[in-house]
Scaffold this motif. Structure first.
Motif, PDB file in Angstrom:
ATOM      1  N   VAL A  46       8.633   8.966  -6.700  1.00  0.00           N
ATOM      2  CA  VAL A  46       8.389   7.746  -5.934  1.00  0.00           C
ATOM      3  C   VAL A  46       7.022   7.113  -6.214  1.00  0.00           C
ATOM      4  CG1 VAL A  46       8.124   6.808  -3.590  1.00  0.00           C
ATOM      5  CG2 VAL A  46      10.015   8.367  -4.124  1.00  0.00           C
ATOM      6  N   PRO A  47       5.920   7.884  -6.255  1.00  0.00           N
ATOM      7  CA  PRO A  47       4.616   7.235  -6.496  1.00  0.00           C
ATOM      8  C   PRO A  47       4.568   6.445  -7.797  1.00  0.00           C
ATOM      9  CG  PRO A  47       4.290   9.463  -5.701  1.00  0.00           C
ATOM     10  CD  PRO A  47       5.752   9.324  -5.983  1.00  0.00           C
ATOM     11  N   TYR A  48       5.177   6.975  -8.869  1.00  0.00           N
ATOM     12  CA  TYR A  48       5.196   6.251 -10.133  1.00  0.00           C
ATOM     13  C   TYR A  48       6.022   4.963 -10.014  1.00  0.00           C
ATOM     14  CZ  TYR A  48       3.275  10.410 -12.439  1.00  0.00           C
ATOM     15  OH  TYR A  48       2.485  11.458 -12.824  1.00  0.00           O
ATOM     16  N   VAL A  49       7.192   5.069  -9.374  1.00  0.00           N
ATOM     17  CA  VAL A  49       8.060   3.901  -9.211  1.00  0.00           C
ATOM     18  C   VAL A  49       7.356   2.821  -8.397  1.00  0.00           C
ATOM     19  CG1 VAL A  49      10.206   3.066  -8.180  1.00  0.00           C
ATOM     20  CG2 VAL A  49      10.193   5.232  -9.429  1.00  0.00           C
ATOM     21  N   LYS A  50       6.743   3.218  -7.288  1.00  0.00           N
ATOM     22  CA  LYS A  50       6.113   2.241  -6.411  1.00  0.00           C
ATOM     23  C   LYS A  50       4.842   1.642  -7.015  1.00  0.00           C
ATOM     24  CE  LYS A  50       9.064   2.063  -3.158  1.00  0.00           C
ATOM     25  NZ  LYS A  50       9.798   0.796  -2.911  1.00  0.00           N
ATOM     26  N   THR A  51       4.133   2.420  -7.826  1.00  0.00           N
ATOM     27  CA  THR A  51       2.944   1.869  -8.482  1.00  0.00           C
ATOM     28  C   THR A  51       3.353   0.825  -9.512  1.00  0.00           C
ATOM     29  OG1 THR A  51       1.675   3.903  -8.153  1.00  0.00           O
ATOM     30  CG2 THR A  51       0.895   2.401  -9.848  1.00  0.00           C
ATOM     31  N   CYS A  99       0.822  -1.213   0.000  1.00  0.00           N
ATOM     32  CA  CYS A  99       0.000   0.000   0.000  1.00  0.00           C
ATOM     33  C   CYS A  99       0.853   1.259   0.000  1.00  0.00           C
ATOM     34  CB  CYS A  99      -0.931   0.020   1.219  1.00  0.00           C
ATOM     35  SG  CYS A  99      -2.332  -1.105   1.097  1.00  0.00           S
ATOM     36  N   GLU A 100       2.185   1.090  -0.017  1.00  0.00           N
ATOM     37  CA  GLU A 100       3.069   2.252   0.063  1.00  0.00           C
ATOM     38  C   GLU A 100       2.935   3.193  -1.134  1.00  0.00           C
ATOM     39  OE1 GLU A 100       7.372   1.439  -0.679  1.00  0.00           O
ATOM     40  OE2 GLU A 100       6.714  -0.633  -0.776  1.00  0.00           O
ATOM     41  N   ALA A 101       2.461   2.704  -2.284  1.00  0.00           N
ATOM     42  CA  ALA A 101       2.356   3.570  -3.462  1.00  0.00           C
ATOM     43  C   ALA A 101       1.381   4.726  -3.237  1.00  0.00           C
ATOM     44  CB  ALA A 101       1.965   2.759  -4.690  1.00  0.00           C
ATOM     45  N   PRO A 102       0.112   4.472  -2.851  1.00  0.00           N
ATOM     46  CA  PRO A 102      -0.786   5.597  -2.593  1.00  0.00           C
ATOM     47  C   PRO A 102      -0.356   6.436  -1.401  1.00  0.00           C
ATOM     48  CG  PRO A 102      -1.854   3.510  -2.033  1.00  0.00           C
ATOM     49  CD  PRO A 102      -0.609   3.184  -2.785  1.00  0.00           C
ATOM     50  N   VAL A 103       0.243   5.805  -0.391  1.00  0.00           N
ATOM     51  CA  VAL A 103       0.735   6.561   0.765  1.00  0.00           C
ATOM     52  C   VAL A 103       1.863   7.490   0.337  1.00  0.00           C
ATOM     53  CG1 VAL A 103       1.834   6.412   3.033  1.00  0.00           C
ATOM     54  CG2 VAL A 103       0.052   4.778   2.412  1.00  0.00           C
ATOM     55  N   ALA A 104       2.775   6.970  -0.498  1.00  0.00           N
ATOM     56  CA  ALA A 104       3.884   7.790  -0.997  1.00  0.00           C
ATOM     57  C   ALA A 104       3.367   8.947  -1.843  1.00  0.00           C
ATOM     58  CB  ALA A 104       4.848   6.926  -1.819  1.00  0.00           C
ATOM     59  N   ALA A 105       2.299   8.699  -2.621  1.00  0.00           N
ATOM     60  CA  ALA A 105       1.713   9.769  -3.435  1.00  0.00           C
ATOM     61  C   ALA A 105       1.158  10.874  -2.554  1.00  0.00           C
ATOM     62  CB  ALA A 105       0.608   9.196  -4.331  1.00  0.00           C
ATOM     63  N   GLY A 138      -1.641   9.577 -13.837  1.00  0.00           N
ATOM     64  CA  GLY A 138      -0.782   9.032 -12.787  1.00  0.00           C
ATOM     65  C   GLY A 138      -1.555   8.758 -11.505  1.00  0.00           C
ATOM     66  N   TRP A 139      -2.404   9.725 -11.102  1.00  0.00           N
ATOM     67  CA  TRP A 139      -3.240   9.535  -9.916  1.00  0.00           C
ATOM     68  C   TRP A 139      -4.170   8.343 -10.098  1.00  0.00           C
ATOM     69  CZ3 TRP A 139      -2.649  10.909  -5.194  1.00  0.00           C
ATOM     70  CH2 TRP A 139      -2.028  12.116  -4.849  1.00  0.00           C
ATOM     71  N   LEU A 140      -4.733   8.202 -11.297  1.00  0.00           N
ATOM     72  CA  LEU A 140      -5.637   7.078 -11.562  1.00  0.00           C
ATOM     73  C   LEU A 140      -4.879   5.757 -11.426  1.00  0.00           C
ATOM     74  CD1 LEU A 140      -8.408   6.046 -12.418  1.00  0.00           C
ATOM     75  CD2 LEU A 140      -7.696   6.305 -14.816  1.00  0.00           C
ATOM     76  N   GLY A 141      -3.658   5.711 -11.945  1.00  0.00           N
ATOM     77  CA  GLY A 141      -2.853   4.507 -11.827  1.00  0.00           C
ATOM     78  C   GLY A 141      -2.544   4.158 -10.385  1.00  0.00           C
ATOM     79  N   VAL A 142      -2.194   5.174  -9.592  1.00  0.00           N
ATOM     80  CA  VAL A 142      -1.907   4.955  -8.173  1.00  0.00           C
ATOM     81  C   VAL A 142      -3.154   4.439  -7.445  1.00  0.00           C
ATOM     82  CG1 VAL A 142      -1.339   6.105  -5.997  1.00  0.00           C
ATOM     83  CG2 VAL A 142      -0.034   6.635  -8.069  1.00  0.00           C
ATOM     84  N   PHE A 143      -4.305   5.028  -7.759  1.00  0.00           N
ATOM     85  CA  PHE A 143      -5.560   4.612  -7.123  1.00  0.00           C
ATOM     86  C   PHE A 143      -5.911   3.165  -7.472  1.00  0.00           C
ATOM     87  CE2 PHE A 143     -10.204   4.080  -7.448  1.00  0.00           C
ATOM     88  CZ  PHE A 143     -10.557   4.296  -6.111  1.00  0.00           C
ATOM     89  N   ILE A 144      -5.825   2.819  -8.750  1.00  0.00           N
ATOM     90  CA  ILE A 144      -6.148   1.453  -9.176  1.00  0.00           C
ATOM     91  C   ILE A 144      -5.186   0.450  -8.534  1.00  0.00           C
ATOM     92  CG2 ILE A 144      -6.193  -0.116 -11.159  1.00  0.00           C
ATOM     93  CD1 ILE A 144      -7.223   2.199 -12.842  1.00  0.00           C
ATOM     94  N   GLY A 145      -3.915   0.819  -8.465  1.00  0.00           N
ATOM     95  CA  GLY A 145      -2.937  -0.053  -7.808  1.00  0.00           C
ATOM     96  C   GLY A 145      -3.254  -0.259  -6.342  1.00  0.00           C
ATOM     97  N   GLY A 146      -3.711   0.819  -5.676  1.00  0.00           N
ATOM     98  CA  GLY A 146      -4.093   0.709  -4.266  1.00  0.00           C
ATOM     99  C   GLY A 146      -5.278  -0.220  -4.073  1.00  0.00           C
TER     100      GLY A 146
END
Length: 291
Positions: free
Chosen positions: A244-249, A103-109, A124-132
């Motif tokens: 970081v959010p892109y990398v972690k997603t 869950c670190e990707a959305p937290v990092a974002a 990018g936000w949509l990608g982070v959300f879907i990944g979460g």
């Protein structure tokens, strides 16, 4: 696009490192498993740094109070995060424990935008959300309302600690004013060395029995350290090049590797919703790669 290759490499190595840590957690305590991640990685990081300077000359880093603070913060926070990961392994099976920590990707974002000046596009936000969402689905033992509150809280604490580690690693790399990959290599060496000294010193003073147990299981400890070093090399390099959010997603493709390892090595069965979560991770990865 080099950051994509580094991220995929890091995700593959991290999946194996987590699998090895999950098995070590049955023989060692939390501090022992955490130190296993760093113990043999320091000399490898030093060799990598020396090779870089032989191949391509670069100046030495400009150390400042700020850069030292970022390195110390990242080192300590990663120790905490790794310890919490081991606790997760003892709470649930391997796949669920590692899934919650992702869950670190959305937290990092969120932390990046609020405190580190990170910017993300709408895609990018949509990608982070879907990944979460994929991680939440993966981490649930059955229906979402069956999630253990204790496990969820540990998972969120773990992912937050990993997110802060990643954000501080990137800030440390940028603060050294060195070309890539020398900047990432210096941060990698500094963070791992500090972590090794802190944990080894603690065990020498308080728990030498754990050091003895690590020697008994030295082959698995060394393999864990090797995979940890390779994974950290990939993460630190990717985060020096991209937010970081892109990398972690994108790094959530680790779930794919994790499921393969769980099925083939740890003999854990995959569920239908795991496959659905994997599809969501694929969508999220595409969104952040082509944001």
């Amino acid at each position: 696009m080099v950051w994509i290759l580094f991220t995929l490499f890091a995700a593959f190595c991290q999946a194996w490192r987590n699998a090895l840590q999950s098995t070590l957690s049955k023989q060692l305590n939390i501090i022992g498993v955490t130190l296993s991640r760093f113990l043999c990685a320091s000399p490898l990081a030093l060799i990598y740094l020396l090779v870089l300077y032989q191949v391509d000359e670069a100046p030495l880093p400009e150390l400042t109070t700020q850069s030292i603070g970022f390195v110390v913060g990242a080192a300590v926070m990663q120790i905490i995060a790794t310890g919490l990961m081991v606790v997760l392994f003892k709470q649930k099976n391997f796949a669920i424990g590692a899934g919650l920590a992702k869950c670190e990707a959305p937290v990092a974002a969120l932390l990046g935008v609020l405190f580190f000046g990170t910017t993300l596009t709408s895609w990018g936000w949509l990608g982070v959300f879907i990944g979460g969402v994929a991680v939440v689905i993966l981490s649930s033992p059955g229906k979402l309302n069956q999630l253990s509150l204790k496990t969820v809280m540990i998972g969120l604490a773990c992912s937050s600690a990993f997110a802060l580690t990643s954000l501080w690693v990137r800030e440390a790399s940028l603060s050294l004013h060195l070309p890539f990959p020398h900047s990432a290599a210096w941060v990698l060496f500094s963070v791992i060395t500090l972590q090794t000294l802190l944990l080894t010193g603690y065990l020498l003073m308080r728990d030498r029995a754990t050091l003895s147990a690590m020697f008994v299981h030295r082959k698995r400890v060394m393999l864990t350290s090797l995979m940890s070093f390779l994974g950290s090399l990939g993460w630190f390099s990717a985060m020096s090049l991209q937010s970081v959010p892109y990398v972690k997603t994108l790094g959530q493709v680790e779930i794919f590797f994790m499921m393969l390892i769980s099925a083939l090595w740890l003999k854990e069965k995959a569920r239908r919703k795991d496959m659905f979560a994997l599809c969501l991770v694929g969508i999220a990865a595409v969104l952040v790669m082509f944001h």
